[in-house]
Design a protein around this motif. Structure first.
Motif, PDB file in Angstrom:
ATOM      1  N   TRP A  31     -10.575   8.368  -0.238  1.00 19.83           N
ATOM      2  CA  TRP A  31     -11.308   7.357  -0.477  1.00 19.83           C
ATOM      3  C   TRP A  31     -10.938   6.420   0.809  1.00 19.83           C
ATOM      4  CZ3 TRP A  31      -9.609  10.399  -4.305  1.00 19.83           C
ATOM      5  CH2 TRP A  31     -10.495  10.709  -5.004  1.00 19.83           C
ATOM      6  N   LYS A  32     -11.923   5.661   1.243  1.00 17.77           N
ATOM      7  CA  LYS A  32     -11.371   4.752   2.232  1.00 17.77           C
ATOM      8  C   LYS A  32     -11.523   3.492   1.774  1.00 17.77           C
ATOM      9  CE  LYS A  32     -13.860   6.995   6.126  1.00 17.77           C
ATOM     10  NZ  LYS A  32     -14.940   7.017   7.144  1.00 17.77           N
ATOM     11  N   ASP A  33     -10.473   2.538   2.102  1.00 18.90           N
ATOM     12  CA  ASP A  33     -10.348   1.148   2.002  1.00 18.90           C
ATOM     13  C   ASP A  33     -11.232   0.267   2.866  1.00 18.90           C
ATOM     14  OD1 ASP A  33      -8.884   0.796   4.371  1.00 18.90           O
ATOM     15  OD2 ASP A  33      -7.138   0.398   3.398  1.00 18.90           O
ATOM     16  N   GLU A  34     -11.099  -0.942   2.737  1.00 17.47           N
ATOM     17  CA  GLU A  34     -12.136  -1.873   3.492  1.00 17.47           C
ATOM     18  C   GLU A  34     -11.889  -1.824   4.862  1.00 17.47           C
ATOM     19  OE1 GLU A  34      -9.477  -6.020   3.041  1.00 17.47           O
ATOM     20  OE2 GLU A  34     -11.466  -5.577   1.998  1.00 17.47           O
ATOM     21  N   ARG A  72      -6.308   4.054  -6.489  1.00 15.82           N
ATOM     22  CA  ARG A  72      -7.333   3.562  -5.817  1.00 15.82           C
ATOM     23  C   ARG A  72      -7.403   2.221  -5.495  1.00 15.82           C
ATOM     24  NH1 ARG A  72     -12.862   6.076  -5.858  1.00 15.82           N
ATOM     25  NH2 ARG A  72     -13.389   4.028  -7.050  1.00 15.82           N
ATOM     26  N   LYS A  73      -7.195   1.271  -6.875  1.00 19.66           N
ATOM     27  CA  LYS A  73      -6.966  -0.075  -6.905  1.00 19.66           C
ATOM     28  C   LYS A  73      -5.762  -0.436  -6.187  1.00 19.66           C
ATOM     29  CE  LYS A  73      -6.457  -3.964 -10.058  1.00 19.66           C
ATOM     30  NZ  LYS A  73      -6.362  -4.114 -11.506  1.00 19.66           N
ATOM     31  N   LYS A  94       0.641  -1.282  -0.087  1.00 15.34           N
ATOM     32  CA  LYS A  94       0.174  -0.022   0.059  1.00 15.34           C
ATOM     33  C   LYS A  94       0.939   1.191  -0.168  1.00 15.34           C
ATOM     34  CE  LYS A  94      -4.147  -2.145   0.340  1.00 15.34           C
ATOM     35  NZ  LYS A  94      -3.569  -3.643   0.511  1.00 15.34           N
ATOM     36  N   ASN A 101      -4.336   0.540  -3.627  1.00 16.23           N
ATOM     37  CA  ASN A 101      -4.589   0.940  -2.177  1.00 16.23           C
ATOM     38  C   ASN A 101      -5.849   0.247  -1.506  1.00 16.23           C
ATOM     39  OD1 ASN A 101      -2.309   2.364  -1.239  1.00 16.23           O
ATOM     40  ND2 ASN A 101      -3.022   4.191  -2.277  1.00 16.23           N
ATOM     41  N   GLY A 102      -6.371  -0.641  -2.501  1.00 17.19           N
ATOM     42  CA  GLY A 102      -7.279  -1.417  -2.204  1.00 17.19           C
ATOM     43  C   GLY A 102      -8.766  -0.795  -1.870  1.00 17.19           C
ATOM     44  N   ILE A 103      -8.987   0.186  -2.568  1.00 18.62           N
ATOM     45  CA  ILE A 103     -10.281   1.152  -2.461  1.00 18.62           C
ATOM     46  C   ILE A 103     -11.297   0.534  -3.569  1.00 18.62           C
ATOM     47  CG2 ILE A 103     -11.389   3.260  -2.876  1.00 18.62           C
ATOM     48  CD1 ILE A 103      -8.352   4.469  -2.192  1.00 18.62           C
ATOM     49  N   CYS A 104     -12.158   0.004  -3.033  1.00 19.69           N
ATOM     50  CA  CYS A 104     -13.361  -0.814  -4.080  1.00 19.69           C
ATOM     51  C   CYS A 104     -13.690   0.318  -5.137  1.00 19.69           C
ATOM     52  CB  CYS A 104     -14.477  -1.034  -3.213  1.00 19.69           C
ATOM     53  SG  CYS A 104     -14.361  -2.305  -1.967  1.00 19.69           S
TER      54      CYS A 104
END
Length: 589
Positions: A541-544, A505-506, A466, A508-511
């Motif tokens: 943006w927030k990740d999971e 975004r991808k 990340k 860093n695991g952001i949907c």
């Protein structure tokens, strides 16, 4: 004698353009110091307006005011724009040639002049030798304040009235009694306070004017005097005003900044050295250059410090980047090292890590080891990168392909081109900025993806890295957009910014979400977090897990330039992260 064509273009190179309009073909005299000038982005231009158009009058002024010696000692360009036979058009009458535009064209004509040198558009200074030339300068600064970083003027003609204009801050020196000018400068520069700056100068320096400065920005200065114009008063004005002034074109009317004295701050330079032995440098005839800054309180000590790199834009130079970003000032306060490197060739970074070009990524990796072993111990869990324009593109590339090395990134006005395009695809744009580039005729290598793209995907497949990333973009800047597109974004066809944002975004695991756009935001993007503050529109943006690792900040009124608050804003986000040896991130509040 230099010709200033009426059709002279103000499109010079990134960060150094001016706005010109058509006019008559005119001329000027120029003096280029034999002692040489620094890089164009660091060179000051001093325009002297007199009422005559003869060579003899220019030479007489140079002799009387000791301007030749001053230019040789301070390495600035001297220009003597010539008025037309009916004198300066200080009333800006429509039936006559527009002298405001002519003066701007004088600066724009420099790169193609006989002298073959150029200056910086934020360090254009003016001296009015007479009442009419002082009035001409006043008219210019009232109506086109971006073009007058600092001025030195005297009295006005009796028939002159200061024209209306935006009334933006203006650094100035009034060398004889001029109540109208003083009233104007007091108004536009308020709140002003008197400054006792005698202690800043040696006993041998005579101070000829009373100093005032803006309470909120000390770089905005006003000097008033009745001592007149002489070699002594001009020398004083150069020391206290002109030498310390830069006006960045990063807002509607620009922003003043005091020049940085790198020697006084304690910068260390490594200029054109081969001690790092970067692959391919010998074959390309490359010598490496960089500057480093260690906070005063840590010099000579062994405490490990974080490290921040700042990569300047195309056609720029490291010390320009140091002034532009103010990373060294942040380093002094926050306690980290700052390094300002130069690319290997042609003042452009190898953002794709293309094997046919200078190995700039390897250079950065070797710099880390060099600084750690030879300058000051580095906390290798806290190495951060930042850059502007092409330096922003290089920052994107390094963060994507070497996430195991860096703990965070701050990128300003440049998309992720090193991953999204091969060098062959970017080549036309490179040649546009440097028509004589050695890569102009480079044969395509057939790559479908850049080496940065391949390496980034490979590392990501082996470990789910990340990357804390803060990306700034100027609302008025079209870099990164397809032709005809601009902010606010509204479609995936807008250009490379969309692909850049989606990459991070991808990463860093952001949907993914179909609701990418919003008509309610400055950027046109939909985000989990939106915050509007001054000229900055923050989005993240927030990740999971609820972490906010990717930040996109749209900056109002911003062209292709830097607001010195941007590095500080970015630092306050990324400084909390460190990169563990296993590749994971650790956050400390």
């Amino acid at each position: 004698m230099e010709t200033v064509k009426g059709a002279t273009s103000g499109n010079l190179n990134p960060e150094n353009d001016v706005v010109t309009t058509l006019g008559q073909d005119r001329d000027m005299y120029s003096y280029i110091p034999a002692s040489g000038c620094p890089h164009a982005k660091q060179t000051q231009v001093f325009m002297v307006l007199r009422d005559s158009d003869t060579r003899e009058s220019a030479e007489e002024v140079m002799e009387r005011l000791n301007l030749k010696q001053l230019a040789e000692e301070r390495h600035f360009i001297l220009l003597f724009p010539n008025p037309l036979k009916d004198g300066w058009n200080y009333k800006d009458l429509s039936g006559r040639d527009d002298d405001k535009s002519f003066l701007v064209r004088c600066f724009a004509a420099l790169p193609n002049s006989k002298g073959g040198v150029a200056g910086f558009n934020g360090m254009i200074f003016y001296l009015g030798m007479s009442k009419s030339s002082s009035a001409m300068i006043m008219t210019l600064l009232c109506k086109s304040p971006l073009d007058t970083a600092a001025v030195m003027i005297g009295e006005f003609p009796e028939d002159y009235s200061i024209p209306d204009g935006p009334k933006s801050p203006q650094s100035a020196w009034v060398y004889e009694k001029n109540l109208a000018a003083e009233k104007y400068f007091n108004e536009v520069n308020k709140p002003l306070r008197s400054v006792d700056d005698y202690a800043e100068y040696s006993d041998s320096v005579v101070l000829w004017a009373t100093a005032f400065e803006n309470q909120d920005n000390k770089a905005i200065k006003l000097f008033t005097s009745e001592a007149g114009l002489s070699d002594a008063t001009l020398a004083d004005a150069w020391e206290r005003l002109f030498s310390e002034t830069r006006k960045w074109r990063n807002d509607v009317y620009g922003t003043y900044q005091k020049r940085v004295n790198f020697d006084d701050m304690g910068f260390t330079g490594h200029v054109k050295t081969d001690e790092l032995h970067v692959s391919g440098d010998d074959e390309l005839g490359i010598k490496r250059t960089w500057y480093e800054y260690v906070p005063v309180r840590y010099r000579g000590k062994r405490k490990k410090l974080p490290l921040v790199f700042y990569f300047h834009g195309i056609n720029c130079t490291p010390l320009y980047g140091a002034e532009q970003s103010e990373w060294a000032s942040i380093a002094e306060r926050e306690g980290f090292m700052a390094v300002f490197p130069a690319p290997g060739e042609e003042e452009r970074w190898n953002g794709q890590n293309d094997s046919r070009l200078a190995a700039d990524a390897e250079f950065v990796m070797k710099l880390i080891e060099y600084e750690d072993k030879n300058v000051h111990p580095i906390d290798k869990s806290r190495i951060y990168i930042s850059g502007f324009s092409m330096g922003s593109m290089f920052t994107n590339a390094l963060a994507a392909a070497w996430p195991d090395v860096f703990a965070g990134a701050v990128a300003i006005n440049g998309p992720h081109i090193g991953y999204l395009q091969t060098f062959d695809e970017t080549l036309p744009g490179i040649v546009k900025f440097r028509p004589d580039s050695r890569v102009k005729g480079l044969a395509p290598n057939g790559e479908k993806e850049s080496p940065v793209h391949v390496l980034s995907d490979e590392k990501k497949s082996k470990y789910d890295y990340k990357m804390p990333f803060v990306q700034f973009a100027g609302y008025l800047d079209i870099l990164g957009f397809n032709p005809g597109r601009k902010f606010p974004m509204s479609s995936k066809e807008d250009g490379m910014w969309i692909d850049t944002i989606n990459f991070w975004r991808k990463f860093n695991g952001i949907c993914d979400t179909e609701l990418m756009f919003s008509k309610e935001t400055l950027s046109g993007l939909a985000a989990d977090i939106n915050k509007d503050e001054d000229r900055f529109f923050y989005q993240s943006w927030k990740d999971e897990k609820g972490d906010e690792l990717y930040h996109f900040v749209t900056v109002r009124r911003m062209p292709h330039a830097v607001d010195t608050r941007e590095p500080e804003i970015g630092w306050n986000i990324i400084k909390h992260y460190r990169r563990n040896k296993d590749g994971s991130l650790e956050y400390k509040a």
